[in-house]
Design a protein around this motif. Structure first.
Motif, PDB file in Angstrom:
ATOM      1  N   GLU A 234      35.540 -49.819 171.301  1.00 20.46           N
ATOM      2  CA  GLU A 234      36.436 -48.799 172.180  1.00 20.46           C
ATOM      3  C   GLU A 234      37.935 -48.514 171.240  1.00 20.46           C
ATOM      4  OE1 GLU A 234      37.301 -50.460 176.018  1.00 20.46           O
ATOM      5  OE2 GLU A 234      35.377 -50.836 176.797  1.00 20.46           O
TER       6      GLU A 234
ATOM      7  N   ASP B 132      35.543 -45.319 179.631  1.00 15.45           N
ATOM      8  CA  ASP B 132      35.867 -45.469 178.394  1.00 15.45           C
ATOM      9  C   ASP B 132      37.000 -44.729 177.836  1.00 15.45           C
ATOM     10  OD1 ASP B 132      34.547 -48.081 178.709  1.00 15.45           O
ATOM     11  OD2 ASP B 132      33.211 -47.531 177.312  1.00 15.45           O
TER      12      ASP B 132
ATOM     13  N   LEU C 265      31.205 -46.072 175.366  1.00 16.65           N
ATOM     14  CA  LEU C 265      30.737 -46.546 174.618  1.00 16.65           C
ATOM     15  C   LEU C 265      29.990 -47.557 174.787  1.00 16.65           C
ATOM     16  CD1 LEU C 265      34.543 -46.079 173.123  1.00 16.65           C
ATOM     17  CD2 LEU C 265      32.711 -44.952 173.010  1.00 16.65           C
ATOM     18  N   LYS C 266      29.264 -47.549 173.489  1.00 13.97           N
ATOM     19  CA  LYS C 266      27.986 -49.274 173.347  1.00 13.97           C
ATOM     20  C   LYS C 266      28.160 -49.945 172.590  1.00 13.97           C
ATOM     21  CE  LYS C 266      27.577 -50.136 178.147  1.00 13.97           C
ATOM     22  NZ  LYS C 266      27.959 -50.752 178.746  1.00 13.97           N
TER      23      LYS C 266
HETATM   24 CA    CA Z   1      31.644 -49.664 177.566  1.00 16.78          CA
END
Ligand code: CA
Ligand code: 0WD
Length: 397
Positions: free
Chosen positions: A192, A236, A254-255
């Motif tokens: 992130e 995020d 986000l991943k």
């Molecule tokens: Ca996330």
């Protein structure tokens, strides 16, 4: 339709189960996917009612100060090269997971905005209030084979509040989390930091600390079938260049995930991980999930955007895939089950819904500690009348 407990004979109705012998098995809710494969239920387009932020000390602020701005690396022909292990463990301030926050931050927001809620008088009294993450767990339940859950439920002033209780197994796992898993959790937050700036149009600063106390939460309104919903979820970042600038359609999830090298690895990713990503982002109407794929050494070398509304296509023709209708129909059935089970309006009474893979959802009843979760400050303030608006002077004053 033959009435239950009666048997039609030659002109007479014979009662086969005398009233005093009828047994009442504890009600439960099955979770088999086959039971929930109807048409996709109604789901209102989620709208944002407001937001709040939690700072580095986990203090609440009723504004967007913790919101960050999507800032992907320039596409100059090369991919990214993010070292997700950088800063671990020296520049890591993890949130204290022993602190049970329940719904507290969301309740504070609700208390401060109860007078301005849209939907008309009485809307809140008919609603379910919870965290987005709890609803995600309900959506994925028909397909979950590993982790069970427990949800505590209380009715207060008509509203049904749902708050997760950590299972004994989850607690044991958390307390014995292997060092590699702890580092993996850090890496998700580090990603992130590489992808977000503090100001629109700014650049990420990966030299700073990773502090997981900090959070920006969106408060949303929706409806599943006939169940009005008010829930909050951590967001995020927002994309300043999104086609439509208003929340939640400007938000980006986000991943990170392991780099994949074979069709079999992709298939497994679509069946398991994409289900969780879909459920989490579909609920608040977040349109895109940006994934960073990491090497075994912890470097993100490629990014891929997964539009939430296209995730199901990857499993649509897979006999072992998941189906969004099953997820949403089960969630609606659970909400009906909970609404019908929690009848008494009492903030100190808790119905505990428990589920383990392979079984149905069961219920137990509790009063006060340790399961009651609606704080006294909330119950007392909600019991007072709404603060009256400032008095405007009239000509006769
Ligand atoms: Ca996330
Ligand atoms: O105290 C608790 N047991 C819980 C606290 C349970 C559920 C949520 N929360 C808190 C979180 O700390 C956070 O402030 O609620 C907020 C998030 O709620 P949510 O959006 O409903 O949670 P979820 O959808 O499960 O998670 C969203 C993000 C996660 O992103 P990823 O990409 O990993 O799904 O919230 C973060 C995390 O970034 N998050 C947490 N951060 C710190 N501590 C936690 C946590 N326990 N859980 C999720």
């Amino acid at each position: 339709m033959e009435p239950r407990g009666t048997k039609r004979g030659a002109g007479k109705t014979e009662v086969v189960e005398p009233r005093n012998k009828v047994s009442h098995p504890a009600p439960s809710l099955p979770t088999d996917p086959a039971l929930y494969s109807g048409p996709f239920p109604f789901y209102r387009r989620p709208s944002q009612l407001g937001c709040f932020s939690l700072d580095a000390q986990r203090q609440y602020h009723g504004d967007a100060r913790a919101l960050r701005y999507y800032s992907p690396p320039p596409t100059n022909g090369q991919g990214p090269n993010f070292d997700l292990r950088d800063g671990y463990p020296n520049r890591y301030q993890p949130r204290d997971e022993e602190v049970r926050e329940s719904l507290d931050h969301l309740l504070r927001w609700l208390l401060e905005h109860r007078g301005q809620l849209e939907g008309g008088p009485g809307w809140l009294a008919g609603a379910v209030v919870t965290w987005r993450g709890h609803l995600t767990k309900l959506l994925t339940t028909p397909y979950e084979r590993q982790d069970g859950w427990q949800l505590a439920a209380s009715r207060f002033q008509g509203t049904l509040y749902l708050s997760e209780v950590e299972t004994l197994a989850a607690r044991a796992q958390r307390l014995t989390r292997p060092p590699l898993l702890q580092e993996l959790m850090y890496m998700g937050y580090k990603f992130e930091q590489y992808m977000c700036a503090d100001k629109p149009g700014g650049s990420p600063d990966p030299s700073g600390e990773v502090n997981t106390n900090v959070a920006f939460c969106s408060v949303l309104r929706s409806r599943l079938g006939n169940h009005p919903l008010l829930f909050a979820g951590e967001v995020d970042c927002t994309d300043p260049q999104a086609p439509s600038p208003q929340p939640p359609t400007c938000y980006v999830e986000l991943k990170t995930s392991k780099e994949m090298h074979s069709p079999g690895q992709w298939r497994s990713f679509y069946r398991h991980k994409l289900l969780k990503w879909w459920a989490q982002s579909f609920l608040p109407g977040v349109p895109n999930v940006v994934a960073g794929f990491r090497t075994p050494e912890g470097f993100v070398c490629s990014l891929k955007t997964f539009p939430t509304m296209q995730m199901f296509e990857h499993v649509r023709n897979d006999r072992d895939g998941w189906n969004p209708s099953v997820c949403m129909n089960f969630c609606a059935a659970f909400l009906s089950f909970a609404q019908n089970t929690v009848v008494q309006d009492d903030p100190r009474l808790v119905h505990l819904f428990s589920w383990e893979p392979g079984g149905p959802v069961t219920v137990s009843v509790h009063r006060d500690a340790p399961h009651a979760f609606l704080p006294t400050w909330y119950v007392e303030a909600m019991t007072q009348d709404l603060p009256s608006p400032p008095k405007t002077p009239s000509p006769t004053d």
